[in-house]
Design a protein around this motif. Sequence first.
Motif, short mmCIF file in Angstrom:
data_model
loop_
_atom_site.label_atom_id
_atom_site.label_comp_id
_atom_site.label_asym_id
_atom_site.label_seq_id
_atom_site.Cartn_x
_atom_site.Cartn_y
_atom_site.Cartn_z
N LYS A 333 2.86 -2.43 2.37
CA LYS A 333 3.00 -1.04 1.90
C LYS A 333 1.94 -0.72 0.85
O LYS A 333 1.35 0.38 0.86
CB LYS A 333 4.40 -0.83 1.31
CG LYS A 333 5.50 -0.77 2.35
CD LYS A 333 6.85 -0.58 1.67
CE LYS A 333 7.98 -0.55 2.71
NZ LYS A 333 9.31 -0.47 2.06
N MET A 334 1.69 -1.66 -0.06
CA MET A 334 0.67 -1.41 -1.08
C MET A 334 -0.72 -1.31 -0.46
O MET A 334 -1.56 -0.53 -0.90
CB MET A 334 0.70 -2.52 -2.13
CG MET A 334 1.82 -2.39 -3.12
SD MET A 334 1.61 -3.42 -4.56
CE MET A 334 1.90 -5.03 -3.84
N LEU A 335 -0.95 -2.10 0.58
CA LEU A 335 -2.25 -2.08 1.24
C LEU A 335 -2.52 -0.71 1.88
O LEU A 335 -3.64 -0.20 1.85
CB LEU A 335 -2.28 -3.17 2.32
CG LEU A 335 -3.65 -3.65 2.81
CD1 LEU A 335 -4.44 -4.28 1.67
CD2 LEU A 335 -3.48 -4.66 3.93
N LEU A 336 -1.47 -0.12 2.45
CA LEU A 336 -1.64 1.15 3.17
C LEU A 336 -1.30 2.35 2.31
O LEU A 336 -1.44 3.49 2.77
CB LEU A 336 -0.75 1.15 4.42
CG LEU A 336 -1.08 0.10 5.47
CD1 LEU A 336 -0.01 0.05 6.55
CD2 LEU A 336 -2.44 0.37 6.10
N LYS A 337 -0.89 2.13 1.10
CA LYS A 337 -0.45 3.23 0.22
C LYS A 337 -1.60 4.21 -0.03
O LYS A 337 -2.72 3.81 -0.32
CB LYS A 337 0.05 2.66 -1.11
CG LYS A 337 0.63 3.71 -2.03
CD LYS A 337 1.16 3.05 -3.30
CE LYS A 337 1.64 4.09 -4.30
NZ LYS A 337 2.68 4.95 -3.79
N GLY A 338 -1.30 5.47 0.09
CA GLY A 338 -2.29 6.51 -0.22
C GLY A 338 -3.15 6.92 0.96
O GLY A 338 -3.98 7.83 0.83
N ARG A 339 -2.99 6.28 2.10
CA ARG A 339 -3.80 6.68 3.27
C ARG A 339 -3.27 8.02 3.81
O ARG A 339 -2.06 8.18 3.96
CB ARG A 339 -3.75 5.64 4.40
CG ARG A 339 -4.13 4.24 3.98
CD ARG A 339 -5.56 4.14 3.54
NE ARG A 339 -5.64 3.27 2.37
CZ ARG A 339 -6.71 3.17 1.59
NH1 ARG A 339 -7.76 3.90 1.86
NH2 ARG A 339 -6.71 2.38 0.55
N ARG A 340 -4.19 8.90 4.09
CA ARG A 340 -3.81 10.22 4.60
C ARG A 340 -3.69 10.16 6.13
O ARG A 340 -4.11 9.21 6.78
CB ARG A 340 -4.84 11.25 4.20
CG ARG A 340 -5.07 11.31 2.69
CD ARG A 340 -3.85 11.85 1.97
NE ARG A 340 -3.56 13.20 2.37
CZ ARG A 340 -4.14 14.26 1.85
NH1 ARG A 340 -5.02 14.14 0.87
NH2 ARG A 340 -3.85 15.47 2.29
N TRP A 341 -3.17 11.26 6.70
CA TRP A 341 -2.93 11.32 8.14
C TRP A 341 -4.20 11.15 8.94
O TRP A 341 -4.23 10.55 10.01
CB TRP A 341 -2.24 12.64 8.49
CG TRP A 341 -3.07 13.85 8.16
CD1 TRP A 341 -3.05 14.56 7.00
CD2 TRP A 341 -4.05 14.47 8.99
NE1 TRP A 341 -3.96 15.59 7.03
CE2 TRP A 341 -4.59 15.56 8.26
CE3 TRP A 341 -4.53 14.23 10.27
CZ2 TRP A 341 -5.57 16.37 8.77
CZ3 TRP A 341 -5.52 15.05 10.79
CH2 TRP A 341 -6.03 16.11 10.04
N LEU A 375 -12.52 0.04 2.43
CA LEU A 375 -11.92 0.46 1.15
C LEU A 375 -10.50 -0.03 1.01
O LEU A 375 -9.99 -0.19 -0.10
CB LEU A 375 -11.96 1.99 1.03
CG LEU A 375 -13.35 2.61 1.09
CD1 LEU A 375 -13.27 4.12 0.90
CD2 LEU A 375 -14.25 2.00 0.04
N LEU A 376 -9.88 -0.28 2.14
CA LEU A 376 -8.51 -0.80 2.12
C LEU A 376 -8.51 -2.28 1.71
O LEU A 376 -7.69 -2.73 0.91
CB LEU A 376 -7.92 -0.60 3.51
CG LEU A 376 -6.48 -0.96 3.80
CD1 LEU A 376 -5.92 0.01 4.83
CD2 LEU A 376 -6.42 -2.37 4.36
N LEU A 377 -9.45 -3.04 2.25
CA LEU A 377 -9.49 -4.47 1.99
C LEU A 377 -10.11 -4.83 0.65
O LEU A 377 -9.85 -5.90 0.11
CB LEU A 377 -10.28 -5.18 3.10
CG LEU A 377 -9.67 -5.17 4.50
CD1 LEU A 377 -10.62 -5.76 5.51
CD2 LEU A 377 -8.36 -5.96 4.51
N SER A 378 -10.94 -3.94 0.12
CA SER A 378 -11.66 -4.30 -1.11
C SER A 378 -10.73 -4.44 -2.31
O SER A 378 -11.13 -4.99 -3.34
CB SER A 378 -12.74 -3.26 -1.41
OG SER A 378 -12.16 -1.99 -1.63
#
Length: 520
Positions: A333-341, A375-378
Motif C-alpha cells: 500500500k505504501m509503495l502504491l500510495k499517491g498514484r493517480r488514476w 519513481l515508485l521504486l526509488s
Amino acid sequence: MNSLRTLFHMARADFFERTRRYSFLVMLGLVVWLGYLSATGALVMSVPPNYVGEVNSPWVGALMTVTVTIFLGWFGFYLVKGSVARDYETGVGQIIATTPLSRPLYALGKWLSNFAVLGVMVVILMFAGIAMNLFFSSAPLDLWALTAPLLFLALPCMAVVAALAVLFETVGWLRGGFGNVVYFFLFFMGLIPGLEAESYQPMLDPTGLRLIGDRIAQAAKMIYPESEGDFAFQIVTSAAEVKYFLYNGFAWTADILLPRFAFVLMAIGLAVLAALFFDRFNTAKVLRGKKRLNPNPARDSASEPSPLPNIHLTLLPNTRRFRFGALYLAELKMLLKGRRWWWYLTSLGLVIAQVAVPQGTTAFLLAVAWLWMILLLSALGNREALHNTSEIVFSAPRPTLNQLPAAWLAAFTVTALMGSGAFLRHLLDGEITRLLAWMSGALFIPSLALALGVLTSSRKPFEVIYVTWMYLILNAVPTLDFVGVTPESPWQFYAISSFALLALAAFVRHSQLTGWKFTK
C-alpha cells in the motif's frame, strides 16, 4: 553594491556548506577517476576507424573539455541539484524568507554556488590534463592551448547546467524524481540537433562537442584522406592498433567566443527565470492542498489551538504473533500510495501492449514498463529516512528480517505485474531464454533499488543509475541487459547479483541499526 555583497556571501556560504559534506568528497573522487581514465587512455577521442591525435597540449585540452561537457554536463546536474531542497528540509529556507533577500538574488546565489562546485571539478580535470601532458607526452606543455577549451567551452556549459539545476528545483513538478528523469532525456536529446546539423550551428552546440569534433576530423583528414571524417568519444577496454595525426587546436576568434558568452548570459537568464517559480519557502500551497484532501470542520472552525487530548498507549501482548502477510500488504500500500488514476491506466496500457505487439518489440516495451516504475521504486529502502519515521519503524522486533523482505517482496510483486504482459507473451511463444531473462530482471530491479536506497538513504542515486541503465538497455548494450532485449543478455549474472544486492541491503541495514542502538 549591497546586493552584490549579499550575493557573494550567500554563494560563498552555500559553497562552503557543500564542501563540508561527505558527498562533496565522493564527487571529487568521481572527477579524479574521470581524469585518471583520460590520462591512462581509457577515455579516447578518435576519428574512425583508428586515427587518434598525438598527445600534446591542444589534444589534451580538447580531451578534457569533451570529458567535462559530456560527463559533468550529464551527472554534474545531479551532483549540484538539491541545494534549494536542503534549505526546505533543514528549515534554513524559512529563516531566509524572513530576511529582505529577494527571490532573484536567492536564485542567482544558488546558481553561483552550483557553478563554483562544477568549476572546482573542471579545475581538477585541468590539473589531470597537465599531469597527462607532462608524464605521458614528449611534447612541451602549452598552458594556454590546454586550458583555453576548458575556459571557453566547458565553463559556459557548466554555467547552463548550474542554472538548470536551480530552475528544476524551483519548479514544483520538476523538483523531485520526475525532474531527474526529464533532465536525463533533455541532456542527451539536446545533443542531437547540434551533432546532426549539416553545418556547425554554435547555438545548438552548448557542449562544444561538434566544434571540437569537426576540427579534429579536419586535422585527421589532412594527413589521412581516407579517414571517415567523423568523430568518436568512447571508453575503450582493449588496446588496438592506431594511427596518429597532429592536432594543433584552433584559433579563438570572435565567431567562436561570442556564442559561448551568450551561453553564460543564457545561464544567468535561466537563474532569473527560476526566481519567477520560486515560492520563497511559502508552505501555504502545501497546507491548502492538505486542507482540500483532508477536510476537517473541527480544525477549520477553530481559530485557537485546542488542548491535546490525553493519549494512552497500550502495550501489545508479548504473545501476539508476527504476521508477515499484513506487513507485506502494508508495504504494498505504501509503495502504491499517491498514484493517480492515469498512472494505473498507463500501466495497464503498457501491460496490454506487451502482449499485443510483435515478439521483437515485446522486450523493448517491457523495458519501458519497468522504467515507468522508477519513481515508485526509488523510495525503496530510504522512505523511513525521508519521512523521519526510522525510529518508529525500526523499533519493531527484528526490522531487518521482517520489514526488509516485506518491502522487497512488495516491489517484486509490482515489478512482476508491470511485466506480466511480456511474461505471458514469452510463455505463449515458448521463449525460454527470454522468460529466464524476465525473471532475472524482476528479481534484480527491486534488489538494486533496495540496496541503493539503504546504502544512500536517498532516492537520487537509484533514479540516476536506473534511468541511465535502462537507456543503454534500450540501445541494446548486451552486457547491461537484464531485461532480455538482446539475445546475448547475461541474465544468469543478474539473477545471482539480485541475491547479492539483497544480502548487501540486509547487512547495511543491520549495521545501521546496531550502530544506532550503540550510539543511543
